[in-house]
Design an enzyme around this catalytic site. Structure first.
Site, short mmCIF file in Angstrom:
data_model
loop_
_atom_site.label_atom_id
_atom_site.label_comp_id
_atom_site.label_asym_id
_atom_site.label_seq_id
_atom_site.Cartn_x
_atom_site.Cartn_y
_atom_site.Cartn_z
N CYS A 56 0.86 -1.19 0.00
CA CYS A 56 0.00 0.00 0.00
C CYS A 56 0.90 1.23 0.00
O CYS A 56 2.07 1.15 -0.38
CB CYS A 56 -0.97 -0.02 1.19
N ASN B 4 2.34 1.43 4.34
CA ASN B 4 2.64 0.15 5.01
C ASN B 4 2.34 0.21 6.51
O ASN B 4 3.00 -0.43 7.31
CB ASN B 4 4.10 -0.29 4.76
N CYS C 213 -1.35 0.63 7.39
CA CYS C 213 -2.79 0.30 7.52
C CYS C 213 -3.18 -0.91 6.67
O CYS C 213 -3.40 -2.00 7.19
CB CYS C 213 -3.66 1.50 7.14
N ARG C 214 -3.27 -0.71 5.36
CA ARG C 214 -3.87 -1.76 4.52
C ARG C 214 -2.97 -2.96 4.30
O ARG C 214 -3.42 -4.11 4.46
CB ARG C 214 -4.27 -1.16 3.16
N SER C 215 -1.72 -2.74 3.89
CA SER C 215 -0.89 -3.91 3.56
C SER C 215 -0.49 -4.74 4.79
O SER C 215 -0.44 -5.97 4.68
CB SER C 215 0.32 -3.53 2.70
N ASP D 286 -8.06 3.70 1.25
CA ASP D 286 -7.15 4.18 2.29
C ASP D 286 -7.97 4.64 3.51
O ASP D 286 -8.77 5.57 3.39
CB ASP D 286 -6.36 5.35 1.69
P1 4NP Z 1 -1.75 2.72 4.14
O1 4NP Z 1 -2.44 4.05 4.74
O2 4NP Z 1 -1.24 3.10 2.78
O3 4NP Z 1 -2.89 1.78 4.10
O4 4NP Z 1 -0.68 2.33 5.12
C1 4NP Z 1 -1.79 5.28 4.80
C2 4NP Z 1 -0.95 5.57 5.83
C3 4NP Z 1 -0.35 6.82 5.91
C4 4NP Z 1 -0.62 7.77 4.97
C5 4NP Z 1 -1.46 7.48 3.91
C6 4NP Z 1 -2.05 6.23 3.83
N1 4NP Z 1 -0.05 9.06 5.06
O5 4NP Z 1 -0.35 9.92 4.22
O6 4NP Z 1 0.77 9.31 5.98
#
Ligand code: 4NP
Length: 158
Positions: free
Chosen positions: A7, A10, A12-14, A124
């Site tokens: 993602c 790294n 939340c989703r992945s 996200d």
């Molecule tokens: P992820 O979520 O891609 O699922 O880990 C996010 C975590 C942090 C951010 C964006 C998405 N950020 O902008 O900091």
């Protein structure tokens, strides 16, 4: 079989996809001997544990994420992993730009493995409300089950 979930951050989703797939594989498909990891296309959270909201929502369903640490996708990942599964189109495009020609076919969308959802992307959850984290878990559980079914079929055909 080595699978990398990807993602943006790294956190939340992945990591959720990794932990859900690990737990379901241990329970339902231990013969596959999967090696699972996750990474982000962006480096802002490298070295951090997953988001506290992600860890808490996953723990309520019995998935353990707290020991994971974020890392960015590395060039060698494209050689090491048999499947590199992006959580959304933006991260798929980022991976495709970085992957050598020889790895392009191994870079795919995670939700391809749950066609019944008629969704392509895991949204996200970072800037949204608590429902977003439950939705990530729902989508990850469906796609992990589909992925395991696909891998079992592939193993039988081999
Ligand atoms: P992820 O979520 O891609 O699922 O880990 C996010 C975590 C942090 C951010 C964006 C998405 N950020 O902008 O900091």
């Amino acid at each position: 079989m080595k699978i990398l979930f990807v993602c943006l951050g790294n956190i939340c989703r992945s990591p959720t996809a990794e932990a859900v797939t690990r737990t379901l594989a241990a329970r339902e498909a231990p013969e596959l001997a999967l090696e699972l990891d996750s990474a982000g296309t962006a480096a802002y959270h490298a070295g951090s544990p997953p988001d506290a909201r992600t860890v808490a929502a996953a723990a309520r369903r019995g998935y353990e994420l707290s020991r994971l640490r974020a890392r960015v996708v590395r060039p060698e990942d494209f050689d090491l992993f048999d499947l590199i599964l992006a959580m959304d189109q933006e991260n798929l495009a980022a991976l495709r730009r970085r992957a050598p020609v020889s790895a392009q076919a191994r870079v795919r969308l995670f939700l391809e493995f749950a066609p019944e959802l008629e969704r392509r992307e895991v949204p996200d959850p970072y800037y949204g409300g608590p429902n977003g984290f439950e939705e990530v878990l729902d989508l990850a559980e469906a796609a992990a089950r589909g992925l395991l079914a696909y891998l079992r079929r592939s193993a039988r055909a081999a």
